[in-house]
Structure formats: C-alpha cells, structure tokens
Design a protein around this motif. Structure first.
Motif, PDB file in Angstrom:
ATOM      1  N   TYR B  11      26.517  39.329  40.121  1.00  0.00           N
ATOM      2  CA  TYR B  11      26.003  40.258  38.902  1.00  0.00           C
ATOM      3  C   TYR B  11      25.113  41.440  39.048  1.00  0.00           C
ATOM      4  O   TYR B  11      25.021  42.282  38.701  1.00  0.00           O
ATOM      5  CB  TYR B  11      25.731  39.314  37.476  1.00  0.00           C
ATOM      6  CG  TYR B  11      26.225  39.969  36.495  1.00  0.00           C
ATOM      7  CD1 TYR B  11      27.311  39.566  35.986  1.00  0.00           C
ATOM      8  CD2 TYR B  11      25.412  40.608  35.567  1.00  0.00           C
ATOM      9  CE1 TYR B  11      27.942  40.381  34.827  1.00  0.00           C
ATOM     10  CE2 TYR B  11      25.892  41.294  34.545  1.00  0.00           C
ATOM     11  CZ  TYR B  11      27.115  40.996  33.973  1.00  0.00           C
ATOM     12  OH  TYR B  11      27.416  41.585  33.003  1.00  0.00           O
ATOM     13  N   ASN B  12      23.942  40.877  39.761  1.00  0.00           N
ATOM     14  CA  ASN B  12      22.857  41.675  40.299  1.00  0.00           C
ATOM     15  C   ASN B  12      23.103  42.936  41.227  1.00  0.00           C
ATOM     16  O   ASN B  12      22.786  44.107  40.862  1.00  0.00           O
ATOM     17  CB  ASN B  12      21.727  40.604  40.805  1.00  0.00           C
ATOM     18  CG  ASN B  12      20.979  39.697  39.800  1.00  0.00           C
ATOM     19  OD1 ASN B  12      21.085  40.044  38.513  1.00  0.00           O
ATOM     20  ND2 ASN B  12      20.570  38.700  40.515  1.00  0.00           N
ATOM     21  N   TRP B  13      24.194  42.815  42.094  1.00  0.00           N
ATOM     22  CA  TRP B  13      24.730  43.634  42.767  1.00  0.00           C
ATOM     23  C   TRP B  13      25.385  44.774  41.973  1.00  0.00           C
ATOM     24  O   TRP B  13      25.040  45.993  42.041  1.00  0.00           O
ATOM     25  CB  TRP B  13      25.758  42.956  43.795  1.00  0.00           C
ATOM     26  CG  TRP B  13      26.345  43.883  44.675  1.00  0.00           C
ATOM     27  CD1 TRP B  13      25.999  44.611  45.783  1.00  0.00           C
ATOM     28  CD2 TRP B  13      27.750  44.796  44.437  1.00  0.00           C
ATOM     29  NE1 TRP B  13      26.729  45.481  46.289  1.00  0.00           N
ATOM     30  CE2 TRP B  13      27.888  45.408  45.393  1.00  0.00           C
ATOM     31  CE3 TRP B  13      28.674  44.442  43.516  1.00  0.00           C
ATOM     32  CZ2 TRP B  13      29.151  46.288  45.580  1.00  0.00           C
ATOM     33  CZ3 TRP B  13      29.776  45.156  43.430  1.00  0.00           C
ATOM     34  CH2 TRP B  13      29.934  45.909  44.573  1.00  0.00           C
ATOM     35  N   GLY B  29      34.995  51.806  33.700  1.00  0.00           N
ATOM     36  CA  GLY B  29      35.449  50.478  33.009  1.00  0.00           C
ATOM     37  C   GLY B  29      36.135  50.656  32.014  1.00  0.00           C
ATOM     38  O   GLY B  29      37.274  49.877  31.794  1.00  0.00           O
ATOM     39  N   SER B  30      36.184  51.698  31.082  1.00  0.00           N
ATOM     40  CA  SER B  30      36.959  51.584  29.926  1.00  0.00           C
ATOM     41  C   SER B  30      38.458  52.102  30.314  1.00  0.00           C
ATOM     42  O   SER B  30      39.651  51.629  29.784  1.00  0.00           O
ATOM     43  CB  SER B  30      36.498  52.701  28.912  1.00  0.00           C
ATOM     44  OG  SER B  30      35.318  52.592  28.664  1.00  0.00           O
ATOM     45  N   TYR B  74      34.268  44.783  29.522  1.00  0.00           N
ATOM     46  CA  TYR B  74      33.228  44.560  28.467  1.00  0.00           C
ATOM     47  C   TYR B  74      31.817  44.329  28.964  1.00  0.00           C
ATOM     48  O   TYR B  74      31.023  44.838  28.610  1.00  0.00           O
ATOM     49  CB  TYR B  74      33.586  43.179  27.954  1.00  0.00           C
ATOM     50  CG  TYR B  74      32.757  43.029  26.543  1.00  0.00           C
ATOM     51  CD1 TYR B  74      32.716  43.631  25.353  1.00  0.00           C
ATOM     52  CD2 TYR B  74      31.952  41.797  26.519  1.00  0.00           C
ATOM     53  CE1 TYR B  74      32.069  43.232  24.398  1.00  0.00           C
ATOM     54  CE2 TYR B  74      31.239  41.242  25.524  1.00  0.00           C
ATOM     55  CZ  TYR B  74      31.014  41.991  24.667  1.00  0.00           C
ATOM     56  OH  TYR B  74      30.324  41.413  23.440  1.00  0.00           O
ATOM     57  N   MET B  75      31.830  43.826  30.283  1.00  0.00           N
ATOM     58  CA  MET B  75      30.421  43.401  30.801  1.00  0.00           C
ATOM     59  C   MET B  75      30.115  44.750  31.401  1.00  0.00           C
ATOM     60  O   MET B  75      28.571  45.009  31.248  1.00  0.00           O
ATOM     61  CB  MET B  75      30.635  42.377  31.820  1.00  0.00           C
ATOM     62  CG  MET B  75      30.780  41.072  31.428  1.00  0.00           C
ATOM     63  SD  MET B  75      29.850  40.422  29.872  1.00  0.00           S
ATOM     64  CE  MET B  75      28.231  40.518  30.609  1.00  0.00           C
ATOM     65  N   LEU B  76      30.803  45.655  31.848  1.00  0.00           N
ATOM     66  CA  LEU B  76      30.261  46.767  32.529  1.00  0.00           C
ATOM     67  C   LEU B  76      29.602  47.753  31.435  1.00  0.00           C
ATOM     68  O   LEU B  76      28.580  48.290  31.460  1.00  0.00           O
ATOM     69  CB  LEU B  76      31.275  47.774  33.052  1.00  0.00           C
ATOM     70  CG  LEU B  76      31.893  47.370  34.285  1.00  0.00           C
ATOM     71  CD1 LEU B  76      33.046  47.947  35.197  1.00  0.00           C
ATOM     72  CD2 LEU B  76      30.748  47.224  35.682  1.00  0.00           C
ATOM     73  N   PHE B  77      30.285  47.874  30.218  1.00  0.00           N
ATOM     74  CA  PHE B  77      29.833  48.320  29.067  1.00  0.00           C
ATOM     75  C   PHE B  77      28.605  47.736  28.581  1.00  0.00           C
ATOM     76  O   PHE B  77      27.345  48.465  28.240  1.00  0.00           O
ATOM     77  CB  PHE B  77      30.992  48.146  27.758  1.00  0.00           C
ATOM     78  CG  PHE B  77      30.310  48.938  26.462  1.00  0.00           C
ATOM     79  CD1 PHE B  77      30.478  50.239  26.501  1.00  0.00           C
ATOM     80  CD2 PHE B  77      29.953  48.327  25.441  1.00  0.00           C
ATOM     81  CE1 PHE B  77      30.128  50.971  25.188  1.00  0.00           C
ATOM     82  CE2 PHE B  77      29.420  48.724  24.272  1.00  0.00           C
ATOM     83  CZ  PHE B  77      29.465  49.971  24.205  1.00  0.00           C
TER      84      PHE B  77
END
Lengths: 113, 137
Positions: B11-13, B29-30, B74-77
């Motif tokens: 996640y940090n990467w 992402g979308s 969703y997480m990228l957003f």
C-alpha cells in the motif's frame, strides 16, 4: 403530478455529496496512510452512510424512469462542489468548471442512452 | 514478513507511486473500475439469479477479478482525494467509470451503440482533456 419517489434519488444525491466530503476530511493530508484511513471515524461514517443509497436506488428504479433518475442523481456533482467549497475551501478555475459541466452532461447522456 | 506487513508495504508503495499523479491515477483507476460492471454483467447474464447463484458467480475467477478491480479502483480514488481536490476528482471518476462501462457493454457484451452513447463518451473525453490541460493544484 410529481412522482413522490423522486425524493429517493434526491436524498441519494445529497448523501453521495456528504459522503465525499466526510471521506475527504477523514483522510486529507500530505501523506496518505492506510492505517490512518482505517482509524478515521469520519471516513467510516461516510462509508456506512453509503449503504442506504443502494436501497434508495432500488426503490427509485422500481418506480421511476431511468431517464429521470440519472439526471436527478447527478445533482450530487454540483452539490459536492458547493459543499467542498463551503467545508473544505476548494476552489475551481474557469477551465475546470467547463470540464466539470461537460462531464455532467456526458454522464446524463450516457445514463439515459 | 507477516501478511499484514506485506499489505501495508504494498500500500505504501502504491501511495508513493500516486503522489503528484493524482489526476492520471483517477483516470486510470476509474477506467479499470468501469470494467467491473461489464464483467459482472457478463457473469450474471442469463442465469437464474438466486442468493446461491449470485455468490457462486462472485466467487468464480472472473467474479474475483471484478471485485478486485472494483476495490482497487475505489482505493486509488481514496489515495488521490487525500491530496487533490475532490470537487474535480469525483466528477471525473464517476464519468470515466460510466463511459468505460458503456463502451465495454458495446464492445464486449455486444450491446447496441447509439448516437447518444457515442456523444456521451466523446464529451467525457473532451471534459477530462479540458480539466487535465488547465489543471492547477
């Protein structure tokens, strides 16, 4: 006469805009961290506030034309812009505003197509 | 290294990669996220929908891919809105997802293509271009 079920996409639009603001407030900052997100009460409150939207959408889809639901649901975008200006102090320039208007029209067209 | 630590490290990467490229991240992402409903529609099409058949489809390899790309999008957003204006990213994300889903339906599921869909997709591209071209943080 106005269909009373129109209230459901309107509530959904309001909720969508409020959720965006809550989640942004919960995680905004220079360094994003998953730990901070998972510990943010505001973010989780926003997340759970989204659950009734699925129910409202089902009710609306059952009783209204999709050509009405999509434009009304898209109220969430101008609402989000207004709320983010009031609550987060976000400002958008002229070009960004034109882009957003084009996107709103595009979503409505795609939704009713 | 524990599983939890591995997840946090990846996640940090991801967060480091996104930094400074929030608009591009939301666009990518979308676009990926827009494929999730297409895969779901492909999986659920023509089956007798019950609670069991729904979960069987969800747990099939394609179902897991659809759920994973939906979650990733969703997480990228969420990563992108932590440092960028939500008033810009939210309209972009919802429109790109819709446009990709519509075009995915046309190209992959052989749904009909009409002028309104095509015009909607073109307007979406122009809108994204207008925002990215003149964007100031």
């Amino acid at each position: 006469m106005l269909n009373p079920y129109i209230i459901y996409p309107i509530i959904s639009a309001f909720l969508t805009a409020i959720i965006g603001i809550l989640q942004k407030k919960g995680i905004q900052g220079e360094k994003f961290s998953l730990r901070r997100l998972l510990k943010s009460k505001r973010w989780w409150f926003g997340y759970f506030l989204g659950l009734p939207i699925a129910y409202f959408s089902a009710l609306a889809l059952n009783n209204l034309d999709v050509s009405i639901i999509v434009p009304v649901s898209n109220l969430s975008i101008p609402l989000l812009i207004i709320f983010s200006n009031i609550s987060l102090g976000e400002k958008i320039n002229k070009h960004e505003a034109i882009g957003i208007i084009l996107l709103i029209i595009s979503t409505i067209m795609l939704g009713v197509a | 290294m524990s599983f939890k630590q591995k997840v946090l490290n990846s996640y940090n990467w991801l967060v480091d990669k996104v930094k400074g490229k929030e608009l591009k991240t939301v666009i990518a992402g979308s676009a990926i996220g827009g494929l999730a409903p297409v895969i779901a529609s492909y999986l659920l099409r023509g089956i007798n929908l019950t609670f069991e058949s729904y979960f069987r489809a969800l747990l099939s390899p394609l179902g897991i891919i659809a759920v994973s790309i939906g979650a990733l999008s969703y997480m990228l957003f969420q990563v992108a809105i932590s440092t960028e204006k939500i008033s810009l990213l939210s309209p972009m994300a919802s429109t790109i997802t819709t446009a990709v889903t519509v075009m995915g339906g046309v190209l992959i599921l052989s749904e009909s293509l009409n002028l309104l869909k095509l015009a909607g997709v073109i307007l979406c591209i122009i809108g994204i271009w207008a925002i990215s071209k003149n964007h100031k943080k």
